[in-house]
Scaffold this motif. Structure first.
Motif, PDB file in Angstrom:
ATOM      1  N   THR A 351     -33.029   8.063  -8.589  1.00  0.00           N
ATOM      2  CA  THR A 351     -34.111   8.651  -9.393  1.00  0.00           C
ATOM      3  C   THR A 351     -35.046   9.518  -8.575  1.00  0.00           C
ATOM      4  O   THR A 351     -36.099   9.917  -9.061  1.00  0.00           O
ATOM      5  N   ASP A 374     -34.485   8.153 -14.202  1.00  0.00           N
ATOM      6  CA  ASP A 374     -33.031   7.992 -14.213  1.00  0.00           C
ATOM      7  C   ASP A 374     -32.448   8.952 -13.174  1.00  0.00           C
ATOM      8  O   ASP A 374     -33.179   9.634 -12.465  1.00  0.00           O
ATOM      9  N   THR A 375     -31.120   9.003 -13.103  1.00  0.00           N
ATOM     10  CA  THR A 375     -30.435   9.838 -12.120  1.00  0.00           C
ATOM     11  C   THR A 375     -30.960  11.268 -12.134  1.00  0.00           C
ATOM     12  O   THR A 375     -31.067  11.885 -13.194  1.00  0.00           O
ATOM     13  N   ASP A 392     -31.054  12.622 -15.942  1.00  0.00           N
ATOM     14  CA  ASP A 392     -30.496  11.910 -17.094  1.00  0.00           C
ATOM     15  C   ASP A 392     -31.578  11.311 -17.980  1.00  0.00           C
ATOM     16  O   ASP A 392     -31.271  10.816 -19.068  1.00  0.00           O
ATOM     17  N   ASP A 393     -32.826  11.303 -17.527  1.00  0.00           N
ATOM     18  CA  ASP A 393     -33.908  10.774 -18.362  1.00  0.00           C
ATOM     19  C   ASP A 393     -34.379  11.792 -19.406  1.00  0.00           C
ATOM     20  O   ASP A 393     -35.408  11.610 -20.039  1.00  0.00           O
TER      21      ASP A 393
END
Length: 500
Positions: A351, A374-375, A392-393
């Motif tokens: 993250t 996230d990633t 990815d968030d």
């Protein structure tokens, strides 16, 4: 995200990272209904049995989910409308009751009644307008705007890979060509104007995850799932230019191509083209998949990012490992270099993304940027002192290199963001999404446009990467994805900025 080794076209989704395996078929709209609304014992598959349809079962399930949600949204609006109507009727009845008590000869009370009636009428009209606006907003979200089509036109499709395309790039020297990196173990070079495949690199033993061109020479740098990065030379000859395509024909939606299966392409593969099989230099110090690589300014050194949680810095001439950049807690997902300074940024599944400074040979300082949940799928430099990160968030953040405590801009989206790209001159951010959308934003977070997408154009599966080519006024943006094709777009940037 690619994995070590190779995979056939039927196993593209299996070639991604375990965490990202679920991303390929993620929906951009969250379901609001549940199976408890269905009769006991009736599952989705049972509901579809007996229906005469040639659609794949998984696709039918996804369609059922989407239409169920649409139905639920309109049902909620309908219930809300009924409640508002009952409230209006209650107010009208209350005012009517007050009017029965009023003495007809009392002018002040009669005026009060008229004023109250007028206020109620205004309230009713306001409620109706609000209901109509909310309904129109939902319906309009399913329509493509004509303005976006006028500003963003599809010009060319580059079809020939046998598996998903992870990355693409445009050469910085003449002749200007497009390069694509694919899970089919190959990298292809294309004529931008004609769409013809000019050269194939087949030196890797695994998925080719990244491709970048040398700033001054005809050399390419590719990263692969075989745990290596290759530097190889190319020589291509551009074919004779062809007349520009009839773009208006691409917008004819009366012709239905929905019978085409998801990910299907019209070509069997690249025709017979020159093939390079031996690399000029092989960089092989990683213990895991090499997911990305890039040239440092000047082209004398390269940096690679790997799933072994480290990034490596190499000398190009000797292939010698100069530095190993460690500190990330999980696999790296991307790396990028500054266009004019010796700066490197690496992104990770932990993250965070990190800034590495090689301007002073004796000091290799590092700054950690924490702001995603996230990633971090990519982080790229702009010409100024900014870094743009995607995650990815479902957010994209713009950061100031001089102040890393908090982002100066946050863009919120409805789907995970993959490898982003920022135009050099106008600093427009192109965001490729898991839900096949490609959206354009400025650095302040204002949405400029969305690339057209229908059954006649655009990507049919997840969009992995974007690349700007502002030297070409016609085909100035490229996208690639899981559907095994790259697409060239003409973005009318002046008109786009004027509309903003």
């Amino acid at each position: 995200m690619p994995v070590e080794g190779g995979s056939s076209s039927g196993s593209t989704s299996a070639s991604r990272h375990p965490k990202q395996k679920r991303k390929a078929h993620s929906l951009s709209i969250r379901r609001t209904n549940s199976t408890e609304d269905r009769p006991p014992g009736v599952l989705r598959g049972d509901m579809l049995e007996g229906q005469d349809s040639k659609l794949p079962f998984a696709l039918r399930n996804n369609l059922l989910d989407l239409f169920s949600q649409i139905e639920r949204e309109f049902e909620n609006l309908y219930i809300e409308n009924l409640e508002l109507r009952r409230e209006i009727e209650s107010l009208n009845e209350r005012l009517t009751g007050d009017g029965q008590v009023v003495d007809g000869g009392d002018a002040s009370k009669a005026a009060l009644k008229a004023k109250a009636s007028h206020s109620t009428s205004q309230l009713s009209q306001k409620l109706k307008t609000t209901y109509k606006a909310s309904t129109s907003k939902i319906v309009s979200s399913f329509k493509a705007t004509a303005g976006s089509r006028a500003l963003c036109q599809l010009l060319k499709e580059y079809v020939g890979h046998r598996d998903g395309i992870w990355d693409l790039s445009v050469t910085r020297t003449q002749p200007v060509v497009l390069g694509t990196a694919s899970a089919d173990h190959s990298a292809l070079l294309w004529s931008i104007e004609t769409g013809k495949c000019l050269l194939r690199y087949a030196g890797h033993a695994g998925s080719v995850n990244s491709i970048k061109f040398h700033p001054n020479e005809q050399m390419a740098l590719t990263a692969s799932g075989d745990q290596t990065a290759h530097i190889w030379r190319y020589m291509v000859q551009l074919p004779a230019p062809q007349p520009p395509p009839d773009v208006s024909a691409l917008y004819d939606e009366d012709q239905d191509s929905s019978d085409r299966e998801e990910g299907e392409v019209d070509a069997d593969g690249p025709c017979e083209v020159p093939t390079v099989r031996v690399a000029t230099a092989t960089l092989k110090s990683h213990q895991g998949v090499v997911i990305a690589a890039d040239w440092l300014v000047g082209g004398r050194q390269v940096v690679t990012a790997s799933w072994d949680r480290a990034a490596n810095l190499y000398e190009v001439e000797t292939s010698e490992l100069v530095h190993t950049l460690t500190g990330h807690d999980q696999e790296l997902t991307h790396c990028c270099t500054h266009p004019t300074q010796r700066l490197v940024v690496t992104a990770s599944r932990d993250t965070t993304f990190r800034l590495w400074d090689f301007r002073d040979p004796s000091i290799h300082s590092v700054n950690v940027f924490q702001g995603h949940t996230d990633t971090v799928t990519s982080a790229v430099f702009t010409v100024g002192d900014n870094v743009v990160s995607g995650s990815d968030d479902r957010t994209v953040k713009v950061w100031d290199l001089k102040n890393m405590r908090s982002p100066i801009t946050t863009i919120r989206t409805d789907s995970a963001v993959n490898r982003i790209c920022v135009s050099t001159n106008q600093r427009i951010i192109a965001l490729p999404h898991d839900n096949r959308q490609v959206r354009l934003f400025d650095m302040s977070g204002v949405r400029l446009a969305r690339l057209p997408r229908s059954n006649r154009m655009g990507h049919r599966r997840m969009v992995c990467c974007t690349a700007w080519n502002e030297e070409n006024q016609m085909c100035n943006l490229f996208t690639c994805g899981f559907d095994r094709q790259a697409i060239g777009w003409n973005i009318n940037i002046p008109a786009l900025l004027q509309e903003k």
